[in-house]
Motif scaffolding. Sequence first.
Motif, PDB file in Angstrom:
ATOM      1  N   ASN A  84      48.955  47.120  45.608  1.00 44.37           N
ATOM      2  CA  ASN A  84      48.120  48.212  45.100  1.00 44.37           C
ATOM      3  C   ASN A  84      47.068  47.714  44.109  1.00 44.37           C
ATOM      4  OD1 ASN A  84      49.772  50.102  46.509  1.00 44.37           O
ATOM      5  ND2 ASN A  84      51.284  49.964  44.849  1.00 44.37           N
ATOM      6  N   CYS A  85      46.904  46.387  44.030  1.00 39.84           N
ATOM      7  CA  CYS A  85      45.987  45.798  43.049  1.00 39.84           C
ATOM      8  C   CYS A  85      44.535  46.140  43.384  1.00 39.84           C
ATOM      9  CB  CYS A  85      46.186  44.284  43.001  1.00 39.84           C
ATOM     10  SG  CYS A  85      45.019  43.426  41.937  1.00 39.84           S
ATOM     11  N   LYS A  86      43.862  46.781  42.434  1.00 36.27           N
ATOM     12  CA  LYS A  86      42.444  47.096  42.606  1.00 36.27           C
ATOM     13  C   LYS A  86      41.560  46.157  41.788  1.00 36.27           C
ATOM     14  CE  LYS A  86      43.259  51.989  43.577  1.00 36.27           C
ATOM     15  NZ  LYS A  86      42.962  53.389  43.149  1.00 36.27           N
ATOM     16  N   ASN A  87      42.118  45.639  40.709  1.00 37.36           N
ATOM     17  CA  ASN A  87      41.381  44.735  39.836  1.00 37.36           C
ATOM     18  C   ASN A  87      42.346  43.673  39.318  1.00 37.36           C
ATOM     19  OD1 ASN A  87      40.321  43.585  37.304  1.00 37.36           O
ATOM     20  ND2 ASN A  87      38.640  45.042  37.599  1.00 37.36           N
TER      21      ASN A  87
END
Length: 722
Positions: A84-87
Amino acid sequence: MALSLLRKNMIARHVKRQLYHKRNAGYVVLIPEIGEDSDKNILLSESGLPEFNDITIEKCIAAISKESLEYENGIKQIEANSPNCKNAFTDVFQPMEHLDSQLEFNWGMAKTLYLGNSSLMPTKSYLKIHERAYKAKSSKFNSLAIFQAAVNEKDKLKKISDEEQRLLDKHILEGKLNGLSVQGMKKDRLNNILIELQKERHIYSEKVKVATNKFSYTFDNSEVVRDFPDSLLKAMALPSADIHTGPWKTTLQPHIYEPFMQYCSSRQLRWNAWQAYIGRCSGYNEKELETSTHLEQIRKLRQNQAQILGYDSYVDMSMETKMARTAENVNRVIHTLLQSARPMQERELEDLKNFAKDRGFDDELDYCDIPYWQRKQKWSLYGFDENKVKEYFPLPKVINSLFNLCTTLFKIQIVEHSGVHTWHKDVKFYDIFDDSSNKPIAGFYLDPYAREDEKIRIYEDAGWHVTILNRSTIASSNPLSALIFNFDPPVESKPALLSFSDVRVLFQKFGHSLRHLLTKANYSEVAGLSNVEWDAAEVCGQVMTHWLYEPATVQALSGHYATDEPLPDAIIHNLQNLRSHMSGYNLCKELYLSKLDLELHSGRKFWRDVVRDLWPKYHVLPFNKYDSHPLTFTKIISEEWGAAYYSRIWSQMIAADIYSAFEEARQGKQDILEVGKRYRDTFLALGGSCHPSEVFRRFRGRDPSPNALLNNLGLSGKPMED
């Protein structure tokens, strides 16, 4: 292997080496998975500094166990959230900053106690702590999820800072060199190679150790030792003997062999020791101790490792973590330096030969003779006596002058902080203040004196800088470190007196520490000394030592302990002459070893053929057919300096070029304080958050040049023709 893991491996190798240099006092404590008082850090005092005067092995183990387990669980949590890493900066790197801060803090305290008071932290106990912490810290660089998060973030092609770019590049490179981008059969093969490499390196190291310990020679001729310093006599005297009447025993241990070759008046004894030294592990005498097969196997395995990871050679792989970037750049510098050093070596050896002949030496000058006559010539030319010079360097005055120099150049204040818990009454703690802040920006411990029953002492390591805590704006931590030395303590009414070599070590280690203490990077993984390329890691320490050849600096820090009379001008002038004495010969030796290392790790030619090809290009005296030095070259074969030995010369070149900017300012071309500010804003502030090539350009306005190093060594005359 990747940069930070290579550094940790160096530490692991280094502490294991202590087992053979110091008694293994104490006991082994197995590390539990969860220690006592797991709800708090039991190593901290109320001030937030280490509780050094109340630290025990059990408390260290409990704290490291707790933090290591929490670190590994934290990494697993980051991995679980990675889909779920966006940044990557907010979701991966910032959470890791908090994990790193606490583990490094406790680990740093254990390392400091080990080096500062090994009776409280014996070698075997520290090794257990080190191995547990290292295992935990390694987990993030062996995480495929974290590696992929860094790759994905870089692929976004959005604008980020230099520091953020370096952080991404570090994790990507770490993952690549740890084999995270290799899958299937290649992955299995890589793992097998690394296991085999570890085994071969261990066998090589153990054989060198045994071969080195095999040789000894006992003698009782007092004429031979008439010029020996007391420190050498003490080291060589048999246990029941008086140091001045003997008998004495010479060995191949560096702390005995090297000064013995300088002071021994008997050519026969020197020749015997030298023959034993160069013939170790050759198999001429004891076949079971030969290391040739292990050397060749290590070379082959390293080449296979590099090719699996996508490199043409082990040298190409090594250059990924170097300022030089390519072997071509290194070879270009080696060639340039050799052009000046080789002809100078010829003149130096001819002068030394004539000097010895004038004093009754009728034999042909050989390698076993050079250290002895080199010392004699140095005394004859410059009258330099370390024991006399020591009287002019009382430690309190030297320390005060060093701090004043840093205050002037870098606009900082170094203030002693009383009441801080330490591991010994002689240890002091200092805060560093910036001119723009009334709060400390960093702090360090200073432990100056040798304590025979407490502190580890290794011949080639005259001092230690231990990083306890890195700067991190995310974890709200300021830099903290320890400087640990083995200087002679005060005696009766005399203060501690330093030799010029001691002063040089003090300046070097303090200059090195400033890169850690004055960093302005935000992420601990690239702050200060972290993530600095190998061949640039020692640059700031080397820069600081150049001030010792500036007359005004030496005058300021010297003063006779009884009269405060400054060091005589003649001696100050001769310091530069001492630095350049036989510099061509000495530089050629280092250039040869650097080139040998690169050749061994880039080709497949048999090691002895490599030596025979290179030797005449770098040495005036002929090669001895029994000389088998690659078979005991542990730094590049069994330790971590394979394809990196040139780093010593490279860092000296960079440091000399940096310091030449201060020399130019002194000559009136610009304000020296402006140069100091620029140096602090680049090399000291940026640390590992910017590639050192770019840092150098920001400071110097151009790429590095070897000219300053050649000038310092008195080698800037006309080079030889190709």
